[in-house]
Scaffold this active site. Structure first.
Site, mmCIF file in Angstrom:
data_model
loop_
_atom_site.group_PDB
_atom_site.id
_atom_site.type_symbol
_atom_site.label_atom_id
_atom_site.label_comp_id
_atom_site.label_asym_id
_atom_site.label_seq_id
_atom_site.Cartn_x
_atom_site.Cartn_y
_atom_site.Cartn_z
ATOM 1 N N ALA A 11 25.936 -16.581 12.268
ATOM 2 C CA ALA A 11 27.017 -17.578 12.264
ATOM 3 C C ALA A 11 26.410 -18.862 11.739
ATOM 4 O O ALA A 11 25.362 -19.301 12.217
ATOM 5 C CB ALA A 11 27.537 -17.775 13.681
ATOM 6 N N GLU B 49 37.233 18.895 18.302
ATOM 7 C CA GLU B 49 38.115 20.039 18.068
ATOM 8 C C GLU B 49 38.259 20.882 19.340
ATOM 9 O O GLU B 49 39.342 21.390 19.653
ATOM 10 C CB GLU B 49 37.537 20.937 16.963
ATOM 11 C CG GLU B 49 37.387 20.274 15.606
ATOM 12 C CD GLU B 49 36.020 19.623 15.408
ATOM 13 O OE1 GLU B 49 35.528 18.960 16.346
ATOM 14 O OE2 GLU B 49 35.457 19.749 14.315
ATOM 15 N N GLU C 196 20.453 -9.756 15.095
ATOM 16 C CA GLU C 196 21.046 -11.061 15.471
ATOM 17 C C GLU C 196 19.921 -12.088 15.597
ATOM 18 O O GLU C 196 19.898 -12.889 16.521
ATOM 19 C CB GLU C 196 21.816 -10.938 16.796
ATOM 20 C CG GLU C 196 23.148 -10.248 16.665
ATOM 21 C CD GLU C 196 24.121 -10.659 17.765
ATOM 22 O OE1 GLU C 196 24.391 -11.857 17.950
ATOM 23 O OE2 GLU C 196 24.603 -9.738 18.461
HETATM 24 N N1 LIG Z 1 33.591 18.034 13.303
HETATM 25 C C1 LIG Z 1 32.799 17.517 14.272
HETATM 26 N N2 LIG Z 1 33.374 17.158 15.432
HETATM 27 C C2 LIG Z 1 32.638 16.573 16.372
HETATM 28 O O1 LIG Z 1 33.234 16.178 17.499
HETATM 29 C C3 LIG Z 1 31.256 16.385 16.190
HETATM 30 N N3 LIG Z 1 30.501 15.797 17.145
HETATM 31 C C4 LIG Z 1 30.682 16.838 14.971
HETATM 32 N N4 LIG Z 1 29.352 16.709 14.779
HETATM 33 C C5 LIG Z 1 28.579 17.408 13.774
HETATM 34 O O2 LIG Z 1 27.707 18.339 14.440
HETATM 35 C C6 LIG Z 1 26.421 17.733 14.620
HETATM 36 C C7 LIG Z 1 26.037 17.692 16.077
HETATM 37 O O3 LIG Z 1 26.105 18.982 16.619
HETATM 38 P P1 LIG Z 1 25.777 19.194 18.205
HETATM 39 O O4 LIG Z 1 26.615 18.217 18.963
HETATM 40 O O5 LIG Z 1 24.320 18.959 18.357
HETATM 41 O O6 LIG Z 1 26.159 20.617 18.457
HETATM 42 C C8 LIG Z 1 26.509 16.316 14.072
HETATM 43 O O7 LIG Z 1 25.297 15.912 13.435
HETATM 44 C C9 LIG Z 1 27.644 16.462 13.071
HETATM 45 O O8 LIG Z 1 27.173 17.044 11.886
HETATM 46 N N5 LIG Z 1 31.494 17.382 14.022
HETATM 47 ZN ZN LIG Z 2 31.783 21.165 16.019
#
Ligand SMILES: Nc1nc(O)c(N)c(N[C@@H]2O[C@H](COP(=O)(O)O)[C@@H](O)[C@H]2O)n1
Ligand SMILES: [Zn+2]
Length: 375
Positions: A168, A66, A302
């Site tokens: 396999a 995000e 494997e």
């Molecule tokens: N919505 C979302 N977008 C991402 O790109 C994410 N990596 C996650 N991860 C969530 O947050 C936890 C990791 O948090 P930190 O990277 O340590 O701050 C992970 O376990 C997911 O629950 N979510």
């Molecule tokens: Zn996040």
């Protein structure tokens, strides 16, 4: 690169939402095999029917998908819709909460692929966004979102990596001839799928016999940007001095053994750059605990039939991928994919669930999951 998207006059909202979520999944896959213990996530920001920002989570410790999408969209995030394949987080982990970043950016709608099973999130991100007056739609392309992150989901819920047993075999159920020769049972297309599968996994496990007889590379052969950690389970360290798997320039290797086994060979492996770890007693179950602690989500077995049987018996395998080649090799001593499980009647057979069959070149792939009741 930003891709212009135009909503065609006959595209209903849900079709557009699906298309955008599929784009999120496509972006998320760019980091295949590199995000553990974190999930694969993609995000797309849309304003007036056009994509104005995209992002994906590249690896643990880096910002979430995000945040990359918000950075790409800049001021255009205000009043926009963000699509994200996993619920935005709402906690301080290695990075601050994305829910707050989305609120601060002024997005007006969030479309979520699936709720995050992580107990630190688990609906809290969605609730926070709704409390801030943002419209949230949940469950677009949910099955595909869950499938992409099946390893992450399993890890979070069971505190173990997802174990995938891949083998396999010929049409008469053999994984090698009686002399141990197995190159090759399946065709190039099937082998290439296995290389892609390795790129998506955190580790690939074999036993000593596989190293001795097959001398495999166990890499992704450039079918992805990731090579899994190559794990050899050997109680005795009765292994060849020269093997492709000891060449660690391309991919790392760890040998898991028992305390005190063959100190000379142990030393030789260390000199080659191979990591060696000693366990009081070496079992598939202990190995999976160790790989969980190492932060892994998906692990590929494997190995040969004996190790596969004990991995299944100890609950270290959840998913089966069986490639079947239309060849017959015969041989009453030719090895088979799964050794002795101690079953004597068909009523004890392990039945797979969610089974899919697919043709891969001239071979066939049977994919399915062991029922949770079976271990
Ligand atoms: N919505 C979302 N977008 C991402 O790109 C994410 N990596 C996650 N991860 C969530 O947050 C936890 C990791 O948090 P930190 O990277 O340590 O701050 C992970 O376990 C997911 O629950 N979510
Ligand atoms: Zn996040």
């Amino acid at each position: 690169m930003l891709t212009p998207v135009t909503v065609s006059s006959n595209m209903v909202g849900s079709e557009f939402d699906s298309l955008m979520m599929q784009r999120c999944l496509q972006l998320a896959r760019r980091a295949l095999g590199r995000t553990s213990p974190n999930p694969l996530v993609g995000a797309v920001i849309v304003k007036d029917g056009e994509i104005v920002g995209e992002g994906f989570h590249p690896c643990a410790g880096e910002p979430h998908a995000e945040v990359f999408a918000l950075r790409a969209a800049g001021e255009k995030s205000h009043g926009a819709t963000i699509y994200v394949s996993l619920e935005p987080c709402n906690h301080y982990g290695r990075t601050p909460p994305c829910s707050e970043a989305l609120i601060a950016a002024g997005v007006s709608k969030v479309v979520v692929g699936m709720v995050d099973p992580n107990p630190l999130v688990a609906g809290g991100g969605i609730a926070r966004l709704r409390a801030a007056g943002i419209e949230v739609l949940v469950g677009v392309e949910e099955a595909a979102c869950r499938q992409l992150n099946e390893g992450f989901i399993y890890r979070i819920l069971h505190k173990r990596p997802l174990g995938i047993l891949k083998y396999a075999m010929t049409l008469d159920g053999k994984i090698a001839t009686s002399s141990g020769h197995s190159a090759w049972i399946t065709n190039q297309e099937a082998r290439s799928e296995v290389h892609q599968l390795r790129a998506a996994c955190d580790a690939v496990i074999v036993g000593g016999n596989t190293v001795r007889y097959d001398n495999p590379y166990l890499t992704s052969h450039q079918q992805g940007s990731n090579n899994p950690l190559r794990v050899v389970m050997s109680r005795s360290l009765n292994l060849p001095e020269n093997a492709r798997i000891w060449e660690v320039a391309e991919a790392p290797t760890v040998v898991l053994t028992e305390v005190g086994s063959s100190p000379d060979f142990h030393k030789l492996l260390l000199e080659k750059g191979v990591e060696v770890l000693e366990f009081p007693s070496l079992t598939p179950e202990k190995v999976m605990t160790y790989l969980y602690e190492r932060g892994f989500c998906s692990v590929l077995w494997e190995c040969g039939g004996t190790l596969a049987a004990s991995a299944i018996a100890q609950g270290a395998v959840q998913k089966i991928l069986a490639f079947i080649a239309p060849k017959i090799i015969g041989g009453s001593h030719a090895p088979t994919p799964v050794g002795d499980l101690g079953f004597t009647t068909m009523t004890e057979a392990l039945s797979l669930e969610r089974v899919h069959w697919r043709v891969v070149g001239s071979d066939c792939l049977v994919e399915g999951y062991l029922s949770e009741k079976s271990h």
